[in-house]
Write a protein that holds these residues in place. Sequence first.
Motif, PDB file in Angstrom:
ATOM      1  N   UNK A   1       0.943  -1.137   0.000  1.00  0.00           N
ATOM      2  CA  UNK A   1      -0.006  -0.027  -0.020  1.00  0.00           C
ATOM      3  C   UNK A   1       0.813   1.338  -0.179  1.00  0.00           C
ATOM      4  N   UNK A   2       0.657   2.049  -1.048  1.00  0.00           N
ATOM      5  CA  UNK A   2       1.441   3.369  -1.136  1.00  0.00           C
ATOM      6  C   UNK A   2       0.597   4.368  -0.925  1.00  0.00           C
ATOM      7  N   UNK A   3       1.195   5.488  -0.084  1.00  0.00           N
ATOM      8  CA  UNK A   3       0.304   6.779  -0.067  1.00  0.00           C
ATOM      9  C   UNK A   3       1.122   7.721  -0.886  1.00  0.00           C
TER      10      UNK A   3
ATOM     11  N   UNK B   1      -1.379  -2.097  -4.117  1.00  0.00           N
ATOM     12  CA  UNK B   1      -1.239  -2.892  -5.562  1.00  0.00           C
ATOM     13  C   UNK B   1      -1.061  -4.191  -4.915  1.00  0.00           C
ATOM     14  N   UNK B   2      -1.777  -5.185  -5.756  1.00  0.00           N
ATOM     15  CA  UNK B   2      -1.652  -6.565  -5.466  1.00  0.00           C
ATOM     16  C   UNK B   2      -0.083  -7.409  -5.860  1.00  0.00           C
ATOM     17  N   UNK B   3       0.150  -8.239  -4.963  1.00  0.00           N
ATOM     18  CA  UNK B   3       1.246  -9.237  -5.574  1.00  0.00           C
ATOM     19  C   UNK B   3       1.347  -9.658  -6.916  1.00  0.00           C
ATOM     20  N   UNK B   4       0.062 -10.063  -7.538  1.00  0.00           N
ATOM     21  CA  UNK B   4      -0.152 -10.394  -8.776  1.00  0.00           C
ATOM     22  C   UNK B   4       0.477  -9.138  -9.738  1.00  0.00           C
ATOM     23  N   UNK B   5       0.120  -8.069  -9.706  1.00  0.00           N
ATOM     24  CA  UNK B   5       0.407  -6.927 -10.397  1.00  0.00           C
ATOM     25  C   UNK B   5       1.818  -6.790 -10.348  1.00  0.00           C
ATOM     26  N   UNK B   6       2.505  -6.807  -8.928  1.00  0.00           N
ATOM     27  CA  UNK B   6       3.869  -6.758  -8.964  1.00  0.00           C
ATOM     28  C   UNK B   6       4.690  -7.674  -9.677  1.00  0.00           C
TER      29      UNK B   6
END
Length: 99
Positions: A47-49, A69-74
């Motif tokens: 989670x990025x602010x 952002x999910x681990x799948x996207x990363x």
Amino acid sequence: SFEDLTQYIPTHTTMQNENGDNVDLYVPRKCSWTNRLLTSGDHGSVQINVGNVDPVTGLFTGESTPFAISGYVRAKSEADMALTALAKANDAKAASGAE
């Protein structure tokens, strides 16, 4: 005896505060890009602010917008593209005055 104790066990439990509103301890997050649920086993999610900037002065307003952002996207190496698109969409929404 056990039968005497069963009368004290609630049959239907709900978590409510003093006002009677339903509250939960765990609220699952969703990926801001794919809308997938981020489960407790997704150890690659972040989670990025991203800080909000005043459009006139260009200075940080003190507020931020969280993006998950999910681990799948990363894992597919698309997190930078997703975060850029989400930040641009948030900036366009803020510039138009929509909340």
